[in-house]
Design an enzyme around this catalytic site. Sequence first.
Site, mmCIF file in Angstrom:
data_model
loop_
_atom_site.group_PDB
_atom_site.id
_atom_site.type_symbol
_atom_site.label_atom_id
_atom_site.label_comp_id
_atom_site.label_asym_id
_atom_site.label_seq_id
_atom_site.Cartn_x
_atom_site.Cartn_y
_atom_site.Cartn_z
ATOM 1 C CG HIS A 75 77.301 2.780 -54.537
ATOM 2 N ND1 HIS A 75 77.339 3.058 -53.213
ATOM 3 C CD2 HIS A 75 75.804 2.678 -54.695
ATOM 4 C CE1 HIS A 75 76.195 2.855 -52.641
ATOM 5 N NE2 HIS A 75 75.387 2.428 -53.408
ATOM 6 C CG HIS A 232 71.851 6.357 -52.961
ATOM 7 N ND1 HIS A 232 72.993 6.393 -53.016
ATOM 8 C CD2 HIS A 232 71.671 5.118 -52.913
ATOM 9 C CE1 HIS A 232 73.623 5.174 -52.789
ATOM 10 N NE2 HIS A 232 72.700 4.406 -52.876
ATOM 11 C CG ASP A 236 71.650 2.281 -55.722
ATOM 12 O OD1 ASP A 236 72.755 2.367 -55.404
ATOM 13 O OD2 ASP A 236 70.760 2.324 -54.393
ATOM 14 C CG HIS A 259 69.871 -3.192 -55.714
ATOM 15 N ND1 HIS A 259 70.528 -2.236 -56.590
ATOM 16 C CD2 HIS A 259 70.312 -2.697 -54.407
ATOM 17 C CE1 HIS A 259 71.166 -1.372 -55.871
ATOM 18 N NE2 HIS A 259 70.819 -1.578 -54.519
#
Length: 294
Positions: A75, A232, A236, A259
């Site tokens: 973030h 969101h 990321d 991720h």
Amino acid sequence: MKQLTLVKTVKGVGIGLHKGEPIEITLEPLEANSGIVFFRSDLNASYKASPENVINTQMATVLGDDRGFISTIEHLMSAINAYGIDNVRIVLNANEAPVMDGSSISFCMMLDEAGVKELDAPKKIMVIKKPIEVRDGNKFVRLTPTKEPRINYTIKFDNAVIGEQSYNFEFSKKNYIENIARARTFGFLKDVQALRSMNLALGGSLENTIVVDENRILNPEGLRFKDEFVRHKILDAIGDLTLLGYRVFGDYTSYAGSHHLNHLLTKEVLKDKDAYEIVSLEKTTQKAYEKVFA
């Protein structure tokens, strides 16, 4: 176009998402060509933000080595990217960055407080020259050459609240602050007990996480955007790509990314020297690229 750093040092405090303890964070200016550097003050250990220093991507992006680690950096990295900051030192007194409200808007506010200044060195960007893709079944992340960088992201969850969502984000600081920075991290109520049994998400609450049950959102204030979940994921992804060390000038496309896939993508890019070019934004070259820094 010049490299950027902070005008002054700024400090903040927030709760760690996984350990649930207060964490002090300090953002400090750095000289040109230093990059983004994390520093654990409790360990006296520095970690350069780069794919080679990533040691875990299970629940967040984690930097580390045999001395220790720093978790949940994405973030903050996302906000740093949006502000076009090339050189900054991030000092933490614990093993994770504070979660703040689950988005990056608090970090944007810290950067606004610090201010941004030019350094006497040209800004450099990474221009994608050919497609690079990483797949895991039907999930994928991809970078392709472009003249106007965008993120095209689709998520699909077997959940009535989220379902399938898509969002197309065109790079600019203004667009990021208005449409991405306030999008919060999310999780499922059914997973909370399992995570806490592993000493994870101990700091998670309705103050910093969208909590989703089978057919409802538990947060009394509801969503900030109707498609806050996919926004969101874009937040990321921007943070994860920032580990490449430059603003990436290419189209990023993802279906059900993560991720982990983002990390594999950064490694694939760096592995193929023909896949990218590092362009120095001198006066003769900056016009074609300056739109993304508006």
